[in-house]
Design a protein around this motif. Structure first.
Motif, PDB file in Angstrom:
ATOM      1  N   GLN A 179       0.854  -1.184   0.000  1.00 53.41           N
ATOM      2  CA  GLN A 179       0.000   0.000   0.000  1.00 53.41           C
ATOM      3  C   GLN A 179       0.893   1.238   0.000  1.00 53.41           C
ATOM      4  O   GLN A 179       1.877   1.304   0.747  1.00 53.41           O
ATOM      5  CB  GLN A 179      -0.923   0.025   1.216  1.00 53.41           C
ATOM      6  CG  GLN A 179      -1.981  -1.074   1.225  1.00 53.41           C
ATOM      7  CD  GLN A 179      -2.874  -1.014   2.446  1.00 53.41           C
ATOM      8  OE1 GLN A 179      -2.496  -0.468   3.482  1.00 53.41           O
ATOM      9  NE2 GLN A 179      -4.081  -1.563   2.329  1.00 53.41           N
TER      10      GLN A 179
ATOM     11  N   GLN B 165      -4.287   6.911   0.917  1.00 48.79           N
ATOM     12  CA  GLN B 165      -3.815   5.813   0.097  1.00 48.79           C
ATOM     13  C   GLN B 165      -4.032   6.140  -1.380  1.00 48.79           C
ATOM     14  O   GLN B 165      -5.077   6.681  -1.763  1.00 48.79           O
ATOM     15  CB  GLN B 165      -4.534   4.515   0.457  1.00 48.79           C
ATOM     16  CG  GLN B 165      -4.003   3.306  -0.298  1.00 48.79           C
ATOM     17  CD  GLN B 165      -4.665   2.011   0.147  1.00 48.79           C
ATOM     18  OE1 GLN B 165      -5.364   1.992   1.154  1.00 48.79           O
ATOM     19  NE2 GLN B 165      -4.438   0.939  -0.591  1.00 48.79           N
TER      20      GLN B 165
ATOM     21  N   ALA C   1      -3.233   4.712  -5.593  1.00 45.79           N
ATOM     22  CA  ALA C   1      -2.872   3.605  -6.476  1.00 45.79           C
ATOM     23  C   ALA C   1      -1.846   4.096  -7.479  1.00 45.79           C
ATOM     24  O   ALA C   1      -2.037   5.142  -8.117  1.00 45.79           O
ATOM     25  CB  ALA C   1      -4.116   3.082  -7.192  1.00 45.79           C
TER      26      ALA C   1
ATOM     27  N   ALA D 116      -0.600  -4.608  -5.805  1.00 42.12           N
ATOM     28  CA  ALA D 116      -1.136  -4.556  -4.445  1.00 42.12           C
ATOM     29  C   ALA D 116      -1.031  -5.898  -3.745  1.00 42.12           C
ATOM     30  O   ALA D 116      -0.952  -5.955  -2.511  1.00 42.12           O
ATOM     31  CB  ALA D 116      -2.587  -4.086  -4.466  1.00 42.12           C
ATOM     32  N   ASP D 117      -1.054  -6.995  -4.503  1.00 42.94           N
ATOM     33  CA  ASP D 117      -0.987  -8.343  -3.931  1.00 42.94           C
ATOM     34  C   ASP D 117      -0.149  -9.204  -4.856  1.00 42.94           C
ATOM     35  O   ASP D 117      -0.574  -9.575  -5.948  1.00 42.94           O
ATOM     36  CB  ASP D 117      -2.390  -8.933  -3.783  1.00 42.94           C
ATOM     37  CG  ASP D 117      -2.377 -10.306  -3.101  1.00 42.94           C
ATOM     38  OD1 ASP D 117      -1.282 -10.863  -2.905  1.00 42.94           O
ATOM     39  OD2 ASP D 117      -3.462 -10.818  -2.779  1.00 42.94           O
TER      40      ASP D 117
END
Length: 436
Positions: free
Chosen positions: A153, A162, A164, A170-171
């Protein structure tokens, strides 16, 4: 104190290796060791060059490059090595991916799940730069379905919201079953929090001793300031000038001191026959202050695990040999071995994590094998005597010359044999006969 522990544990003689020649060759690409032979031999042909650190420079020695990090970890109680994959795509393997070892201190580590002996999931925070912009990053290493995922993050540094960012996953499923991080803690019991993943500083038991040293040093400084000679001069000997101000007030100024105006003062005339110039200097109490500082340093040495007398204000005994240190300071020996065992566990975990990452992220055929970490114990063991004994065994035919090189120069069996030709072997034999 923390810097001293780092110099004892992470120096040019700290070797990360393996009993497997193939695994040792792979480890040289990521955990470069100093060249013991002085020949400067690098990786063999076809092998990758040592990977750069987060600073972008190729490491010459993993131990030396991480000495400052170990000092911070010992001072703050905890540090962390984290393997950070970069340039990873969604394909099964990314051979061109870059695996960097990033260092975090205790203020950047957030344990998530742990036991009394291990931390299995952890988050790390820090400032990163992406496409020329700074972000605050929180990156968590968590287990999902039996493999480690890296959850990332990013937050705006001004609004703390937060955001992007393109290109940042992100994962990320690393497909690794081993953790890609290793916490580094000194062998000091954490008496503040039971069953805590975080360690304790090497200073945690030495607060009182540090106060003693600080007060003793302050006392010495105060006595030096007060002990400066002060000279008092009769006003009748000092040139004076009276100036009249705009309001008619008179101001008398004395002109006699120059650069010594902080140590020379005027005094009113005394009785007839009294001294016109008097000098006053108090006792510096140098011996008493030096003794107090020495006492504080001895207390600090003991509290930090170095044993009595490791640090002193001034030494009258000269430099001690390794034999004398080992004989006189059993506490230092025990402390070094405890810290070595704790640090070895972290290094082995990091190496195994890097191996797992190379297999599952880059698709490398990493050889399996053990990991050995050899520290420089010359402070607590007489390395010179060990070399002389081994040389005698070479001369007596009990040990081969290449075995000597492998033991004391950190070479592989093939390298040691190649570096001991027949004429060099004869030199070993003659030297051995001379020692026998």
């Amino acid at each position: 104190m923390a810097d001293e522990w780092a110099s004892l544990l992470m120096n040019e003689s700290t070797i990360i290796s393996s009993t497997s020649d193939e695994r040792r060759a792979w480890m040289a690409c990521y955990f470069a060791n100093p060249t013991a032979t002085g020949g400067g031999e690098g990786p063999e042909d076809g092998q990758a060059a040592p990977q750069p650190t987060e600073d972008g420079d190729a490491p010459t020695s993993f131990a030396m490059d991480n000495a400052d990090f170990i000092a911070r970890a010992f001072a703050m109680g905890t540090g962390a090595w984290v393997i950070e994959p970069r340039g990873v795509t969604d394909s099964a393997y990314t051979p061109d991916a870059e695996l960097r070892i990033v260092r975090y201190d205790a203020t950047q580590i957030i344990p998530l799940t742990w036991s009394a002996d291990d931390c299995t999931q952890c988050a790390f925070v820090g400032r990163v730069e992406v496409a020329g912009r700074d972000y605050d990053q929180c990156q968590a290493h968590v287990l999902v379905g039996g493999t480690y995922h890296i959850l990332t993050q990013l937050f705006d540094t001004r609004t703390h919201k937060q955001v992007a960012v393109e290109g940042i996953s992100a994962d990320m499923d690393t497909r690794c079953t081993r953790p890609l991080f290793a916490l580094v803690r000194p062998a000091v019991s954490n008496r503040f929090y039971d069953y805590c993943a975080m360690g304790a500083s090497v200073y945690c038991n030495a607060v009182g001793a540090m106060k003693v040293v600080d007060e003793a040093a302050t006392s010495l400084l105060d006595h030096i300031r007060v002990g400066r000679p002060r000279t008092f001069v009769d006003k009748t000997l000092i040139e004076a000038k009276t100036d009249k101000g705009p309001d008619g007030s008179l101001t008398k100024t004395y002109y006699a001191f120059g650069e010594a105006d902080d140590t020379i003062f005027s005094m009113n005339p005394g009785d007839e026959g009294s001294a016109k110039i008097q000098t006053v200097q108090s006792d510096l109490k140098a011996d008493e202050n030096a003794s107090a500082i020495n006492t504080g340093l001895r207390l600090l040495s003991v509290a930090c695990g170095f044993g009595n007398g490791y640090f002193s204000w001034e030494s009258h005994t000269g430099l001690k040999t390794a034999k004398e240190v080992a004989a006189d300071n059993s506490q230092l020996m025990r402390s070094i071995h405890r810290h070595e065992n704790a640090l070895r566990k972290s290094i082995v975990r990091l190496v195994n994590g890097m191996a797992d990452a190379c297999r599952n992220i880059k698709g490398e055929a990493v050889p399996y094998g053990d990991v050995t970490v050899d520290f420089d114990d010359s402070i607590i063991s007489d390395t010179q005597s060990a070399r002389e004994m081994a040389m005698s065994e070479v001369g007596a035919g009990i040990m081969s010359a290449w075995e000597y090189r492998r033991r004391f120069y950190g070479e592989t069996a093939d390298e040691a044999k190649a570096n001991v030709p027949e004429q060099q072997g004869g030199a070993f034999d003659m030297l051995g006969d001379g020692l026998a």
